[in-house]
Design a protein around this motif. Structure first.
Motif, PDB file in Angstrom:
ATOM      1  N   UNK A   9     -42.432  26.518  34.292  1.00  0.00           N
ATOM      2  CA  UNK A   9     -41.306  25.901  33.637  1.00  0.00           C
ATOM      3  C   UNK A   9     -40.424  25.503  34.760  1.00  0.00           C
ATOM      4  N   UNK A  10     -39.811  26.645  35.315  1.00  0.00           N
ATOM      5  CA  UNK A  10     -38.800  26.555  36.293  1.00  0.00           C
ATOM      6  C   UNK A  10     -39.245  25.669  37.570  1.00  0.00           C
ATOM      7  N   UNK A  11     -40.431  26.009  38.032  1.00  0.00           N
ATOM      8  CA  UNK A  11     -40.793  25.092  38.959  1.00  0.00           C
ATOM      9  C   UNK A  11     -40.739  23.461  38.722  1.00  0.00           C
ATOM     10  N   UNK A  12     -41.151  23.366  37.604  1.00  0.00           N
ATOM     11  CA  UNK A  12     -41.368  21.781  36.893  1.00  0.00           C
ATOM     12  C   UNK A  12     -40.074  21.333  36.941  1.00  0.00           C
ATOM     13  N   UNK A  13     -39.067  21.981  36.341  1.00  0.00           N
ATOM     14  CA  UNK A  13     -37.541  21.630  36.147  1.00  0.00           C
ATOM     15  C   UNK A  13     -37.147  21.295  37.693  1.00  0.00           C
TER      16      UNK A  13
END
Length: 285
Positions: free
Chosen positions: A13-17
């Motif tokens: 989720x942090x990468x996609x954010x």
């Protein structure tokens, strides 16, 4: 947590954010601050570390297939695109290629030995009597390349850690840390870790199924069964999974195949017919 409704594709989720903000942020920036003395607990155990990397590798496999990655690679300039590739998918694919290189080398070595001219069929194969044997040619190539490139590979992979410790502490601490890593055979751990990473990231392309892995941050030393926990009566397993079953399909089977291939290379004359470089070739094996 997840950044979107698709919990398998958007596992990281942090990468996609970060990717979505880069695509839709309209030139705005995210400030990144690091606190060296205030950090959360890190994974220390063998299984927890490899479990953590299995989650990252599976998430990267799904990440590469998404439209965010496709759109970013189209919109970024070449230096930024290369930095994005190196920091994300490139690292995991590099681990896969490194773990694939040794079996491929043994296969090509064996192919060169078995396709060499034989005394029985020398006239039929139109072989020149002044030519070198395939074993000697391979020994020259391997001894020339791996005699200095192996040392360069070990130094190059450890150079970022060495530079970071030197910057944060001092040169003496950095040299001591590198010496401890070599004495404790930490490169073997990273070789095994690279095999795990390569297996998970390629299996994600083939089969999918990325899920969150709860690694936990307990004590680094724990009791772990070999194949599972047996019931009190009988031979049935109450809980399947252990040091062997967890990594058999990922690393142990491939390691056994590599060992058998090496033995076949020796039986085919890979060392006995290597000529002056037989000693160096045997040392490398």
């Amino acid at each position: 947590g997840v950044s979107k409704a698709t919990k398998t594709v958007n596992l990281s989720e942090d990468i996609f954010a970060g990717m979505d903000f880069t695509l839709r942020g309209e030139g705005r920036k995210i400030w990144h601050k690091e606190y060296f003395h205030l950090a959360k607990g890190r994974d220390l155990g063998f299984n927890t570390v490899l479990g953590f990397f299995s989650k990252l590798s599976s998430g990267t496999g799904e990440q590469v297939l998404t439209r965010q990655t496709y759109r970013l690679c189209q919109s970024l300039h070449l230096p930024e695109a290369l930095s994005f590739w190196y920091a994300h998918g490139g690292y995991y694919f590099n681990q896969f290629f490194v773990s694939l290189s040794m079996p491929l080398l043994v296969f090509l070595w064996l192919l060169a030995l078995l396709s060499d001219c034989e005394e029985t069929f020398r006239d039929i194969q139109h072989c020149d009597y002044g030519r070198k044997e395939a074993a000697e040619v391979m020994a020259i190539m391997l001894s020339t390349v791996f005699s200095w490139m192996m040392l360069l590979f070990l130094v190059a992979t450890s150079l970022p850690l060495f530079a970071q410790i030197w910057m944060e502490e001092n040169l003496k601490t950095a040299l001591k840390r590198m010496a401890v890593n070599l004495v404790t055979m930490s490169p073997l751990m990273f070789i095994f870790q690279g095999k795990v990473i390569g297996s998970y990231v390629t299996n994600e392309f083939r089969y999918g199924g990325a899920t969150y892995v709860a690694t936990g941050r307990g004590l680094p030393t724990e009791r772990r069964p070999f194949i599972g926990e047996a019931e009190e009566k009988g031979l049935k397993l109450k809980k399947v999974g252990g040091l062997y079953l967890d990594y058999a399909a990922i690393a142990y089977y491939d390691g056994l195949m590599l060992l058998l291939g090496t033995l076949v290379v020796i039986a085919a004359g890979g060392i006995s017919k290597a000529g002056p470089n037989a000693g160096m070739t045997g040392y490398m094996m």
